[in-house]
Design a protein around this motif. Structure first.
Motif, PDB file in Angstrom:
ATOM      1  N   LYS A 155       3.383  -3.870  -1.877  1.00 18.38           N
ATOM      2  CA  LYS A 155       3.395  -5.230  -1.349  1.00 18.38           C
ATOM      3  C   LYS A 155       1.993  -5.623  -0.870  1.00 18.38           C
ATOM      4  O   LYS A 155       1.235  -4.774  -0.420  1.00 18.38           O
ATOM      5  CB  LYS A 155       4.370  -5.358  -0.177  1.00 18.38           C
ATOM      6  N   ASP A 156       1.727  -6.924  -0.928  1.00 22.14           N
ATOM      7  CA  ASP A 156       0.475  -7.451  -0.364  1.00 22.14           C
ATOM      8  C   ASP A 156       0.760  -7.829   1.081  1.00 22.14           C
ATOM      9  O   ASP A 156       0.985  -8.985   1.409  1.00 22.14           O
ATOM     10  CB  ASP A 156      -0.004  -8.667  -1.170  1.00 22.14           C
ATOM     11  N   THR A 157       0.768  -6.832   1.968  1.00 24.07           N
ATOM     12  CA  THR A 157       1.184  -7.045   3.350  1.00 24.07           C
ATOM     13  C   THR A 157       0.233  -7.936   4.141  1.00 24.07           C
ATOM     14  O   THR A 157       0.663  -8.728   4.977  1.00 24.07           O
ATOM     15  CB  THR A 157       1.310  -5.688   4.070  1.00 24.07           C
ATOM     16  N   ASP A 158      -1.082  -7.834   3.874  1.00 22.68           N
ATOM     17  CA  ASP A 158      -2.041  -8.617   4.665  1.00 22.68           C
ATOM     18  C   ASP A 158      -2.473  -9.917   3.984  1.00 22.68           C
ATOM     19  O   ASP A 158      -3.402 -10.579   4.431  1.00 22.68           O
ATOM     20  CB  ASP A 158      -3.258  -7.776   5.025  1.00 22.68           C
ATOM     21  N   CYS A 159      -1.809 -10.270   2.885  1.00 18.92           N
ATOM     22  CA  CYS A 159      -2.007 -11.567   2.218  1.00 18.92           C
ATOM     23  C   CYS A 159      -3.434 -11.787   1.723  1.00 18.92           C
ATOM     24  O   CYS A 159      -3.942 -12.909   1.754  1.00 18.92           O
ATOM     25  CB  CYS A 159      -1.594 -12.710   3.136  1.00 18.92           C
ATOM     26  N   ASP A 160      -4.087 -10.702   1.268  1.00 21.06           N
ATOM     27  CA  ASP A 160      -5.437 -10.863   0.730  1.00 21.06           C
ATOM     28  C   ASP A 160      -5.459 -10.845  -0.798  1.00 21.06           C
ATOM     29  O   ASP A 160      -6.515 -10.847  -1.415  1.00 21.06           O
ATOM     30  CB  ASP A 160      -6.369  -9.780   1.277  1.00 21.06           C
ATOM     31  N   GLY A 161      -4.268 -10.789  -1.413  1.00 21.82           N
ATOM     32  CA  GLY A 161      -4.162 -10.815  -2.866  1.00 21.82           C
ATOM     33  C   GLY A 161      -4.292  -9.454  -3.518  1.00 21.82           C
ATOM     34  O   GLY A 161      -4.293  -9.356  -4.744  1.00 21.82           O
ATOM     35  N   ILE A 162      -4.368  -8.376  -2.721  1.00 21.13           N
ATOM     36  CA  ILE A 162      -4.528  -7.023  -3.261  1.00 21.13           C
ATOM     37  C   ILE A 162      -3.332  -6.174  -2.851  1.00 21.13           C
ATOM     38  O   ILE A 162      -2.991  -6.088  -1.670  1.00 21.13           O
ATOM     39  CB  ILE A 162      -5.824  -6.371  -2.733  1.00 21.13           C
ATOM     40  N   LEU A 163      -2.695  -5.531  -3.845  1.00 22.12           N
ATOM     41  CA  LEU A 163      -1.569  -4.641  -3.572  1.00 22.12           C
ATOM     42  C   LEU A 163      -2.076  -3.224  -3.354  1.00 22.12           C
ATOM     43  O   LEU A 163      -2.899  -2.720  -4.124  1.00 22.12           O
ATOM     44  CB  LEU A 163      -0.585  -4.641  -4.745  1.00 22.12           C
ATOM     45  N   ASP A 164      -1.560  -2.575  -2.323  1.00 24.80           N
ATOM     46  CA  ASP A 164      -1.869  -1.170  -2.049  1.00 24.80           C
ATOM     47  C   ASP A 164      -3.365  -0.866  -2.156  1.00 24.80           C
ATOM     48  O   ASP A 164      -3.797  -0.059  -2.992  1.00 24.80           O
ATOM     49  CB  ASP A 164      -1.087  -0.261  -3.014  1.00 24.80           C
ATOM     50  N   PRO A 165      -4.190  -1.466  -1.315  1.00 25.15           N
ATOM     51  CA  PRO A 165      -5.641  -1.260  -1.423  1.00 25.15           C
ATOM     52  C   PRO A 165      -6.075   0.129  -0.951  1.00 25.15           C
ATOM     53  O   PRO A 165      -5.304   0.872  -0.334  1.00 25.15           O
ATOM     54  CB  PRO A 165      -6.202  -2.337  -0.498  1.00 25.15           C
ATOM     55  N   LYS A 166      -7.307   0.452  -1.236  1.00 27.14           N
ATOM     56  CA  LYS A 166      -7.904   1.701  -0.773  1.00 27.14           C
ATOM     57  C   LYS A 166      -7.804   1.756   0.752  1.00 27.14           C
ATOM     58  O   LYS A 166      -8.069   0.783   1.451  1.00 27.14           O
ATOM     59  CB  LYS A 166      -9.373   1.742  -1.205  1.00 27.14           C
ATOM     60  N   GLY A 167      -7.368   2.912   1.259  1.00 30.85           N
ATOM     61  CA  GLY A 167      -7.266   3.105   2.706  1.00 30.85           C
ATOM     62  C   GLY A 167      -5.967   2.632   3.312  1.00 30.85           C
ATOM     63  O   GLY A 167      -5.792   2.706   4.526  1.00 30.85           O
ATOM     64  N   ALA A 168      -5.017   2.157   2.489  1.00 30.26           N
ATOM     65  CA  ALA A 168      -3.730   1.711   3.023  1.00 30.26           C
ATOM     66  C   ALA A 168      -3.003   2.894   3.657  1.00 30.26           C
ATOM     67  O   ALA A 168      -3.201   4.054   3.265  1.00 30.26           O
ATOM     68  CB  ALA A 168      -2.880   1.110   1.914  1.00 30.26           C
ATOM     69  N   GLY A 170      -0.568   5.699   4.345  1.00 32.93           N
ATOM     70  CA  GLY A 170       0.222   6.478   3.395  1.00 32.93           C
ATOM     71  C   GLY A 170      -0.571   6.883   2.168  1.00 32.93           C
ATOM     72  O   GLY A 170      -0.026   7.514   1.255  1.00 32.93           O
ATOM     73  N   CYS A 171      -1.867   6.519   2.133  1.00 28.44           N
ATOM     74  CA  CYS A 171      -2.695   6.866   0.969  1.00 28.44           C
ATOM     75  C   CYS A 171      -2.993   8.365   0.932  1.00 28.44           C
ATOM     76  O   CYS A 171      -2.811   9.071   1.926  1.00 28.44           O
ATOM     77  CB  CYS A 171      -3.991   6.064   0.973  1.00 28.44           C
ATOM     78  N   LEU A 192      -6.316   6.724  -1.772  1.00 25.49           N
ATOM     79  CA  LEU A 192      -5.651   5.717  -2.603  1.00 25.49           C
ATOM     80  C   LEU A 192      -4.142   5.908  -2.573  1.00 25.49           C
ATOM     81  O   LEU A 192      -3.640   7.018  -2.292  1.00 25.49           O
ATOM     82  CB  LEU A 192      -6.142   5.821  -4.046  1.00 25.49           C
ATOM     83  N   CYS A 193      -3.429   4.828  -2.893  1.00 27.76           N
ATOM     84  CA  CYS A 193      -1.969   4.923  -3.009  1.00 27.76           C
ATOM     85  C   CYS A 193      -1.592   5.579  -4.337  1.00 27.76           C
ATOM     86  O   CYS A 193      -0.602   6.299  -4.427  1.00 27.76           O
ATOM     87  CB  CYS A 193      -1.335   3.539  -2.898  1.00 27.76           C
TER      88      CYS A 193
END
Length: 199
Positions: A155-168, A170-171, A192-193
Motif C-alpha cells: 500500500k502507498d501508506t504515506d500518499c507519496d505515490g510509491i508502494l513499499d519504498p526502501k526503508g519501509a 518490515g523491510c 527493501l520489501c
C-alpha cells in the motif's frame, strides 16, 4: 356630507367622524404598512398597521425582516460567518458565507481530507467535511495519509505515490549481486520489501 359624528373615517385628509383625528388607523382606503424600526427597507412580517400614509416605524410594504432591531439583517444582506442569520432565510453560517474556509471530506477520520473530492467553503467544520488539510490518497483507510509510516504491505501508506519504498517497516537487507550467483557482497545493501536488481 361625509363628515359627521360616528361616520366612517376615510383616507381623504378630513376628520370625517368628528373625533378631532384625521385619517386615523383603519380608515376606509387605508393600506397595510409593515413595521421597519431599523429603517433597512424591510418590514417585520406580519407586524403592521392599516394607515392612509406611512408613519414611522410603519413605513414598508416589503416584509421578511427577521430582526427589526438590526439594520444589517434583512433578506438582501449577504451571509457572513458571524453566528447570525444575516439574510433571514432560516440558516446561520451556511456553506459559502463570507469569511468561510475550505474544509475537506475526511471519511476515515485521520485528519487529512481527500483530494479526490472538492472541498466545501464552511464557517466551521461539519461532518464529514472536518479538516482544512488535504492530501489523503485513501480516505477509506485511517492508516493512510501524508507522512504516515510506510510498511511492507503493498500500500502507498504515506500518499507519496510509491508502494513499499526502501526503508519501509518490515523491510529486509538485500545485498548487491552483480554476478547473479545468488550471493551478494557484504559492502552494499539496502533494506527493501522485495528484491530489486541489482539487490
Amino acid at each position: 356630507p361625509n363628515n359627521y359624528p360616528g361616520g366612517p373615517e376615510l383616507c381623504d385628509g378630513q376628520d370625517n367622524n368628528c373625533n378631532n383625528s384625521v385619517d386615523e388607523e383603519n380608515a376606509i382606503g387605508c393600506v397595510k404598512y409593515l413595521k421597519d424600526a431599523d429603517k433597512d427597507g424591510f418590514g417585520e412580517s406580519p407586524v403592521g398597521k392599516c394607515l392612509c400614509k406611512p408613519s414611522y416605524p410603519y413605513t414598508e410594504f416589503t416584509g421578511g425582516d427577521c430582526n427589526d432591531g438590526v439594520s444589517t439583517v434583512n433578506p438582501k444582506i449577504a451571509e457572513a460567518c458571524d453566528g447570525i442569520d444575516n439574510n433571514c432565510d432560516g440558516q446561520t453560517d451556511p456553506s459559502g458565507a463570507d469569511g468561510c474556509s475550505p474544509y475537506f471530506l475526511d471519511k476515515d477520520g485521520d485528519s487529512y481530507g481527500t483530494y479526490l473530492a472538492a472541498p466545501k467553503c464552511l464557517c466551521d467544520a461539519k461532518v464529514p467535511y472536518t479538516t482544512a488539510v488535504s492530501g489523503d490518497c485513501n480516505d477509506n483507510d485511517p492508516n493512510s495519509y501524508p507522512k504516515a509510516a510506510e510498511f511492507c504491505d503493498g500500500k502507498d501508506t504515506d500518499c507519496d505515490g510509491i508502494l513499499d519504498p526502501k526503508g519501509a517497516q518490515g523491510c529486509k537487507n538485500y545485498f548487491v549481486d552483480i554476478d547473479n550467483d545468488g550471493y551478494g557482497g557484504n559492502s552494499l545493501s539496502q533494506c527493501l520489501c522485495n528484491a530489486e536488481a541489482p539487490f
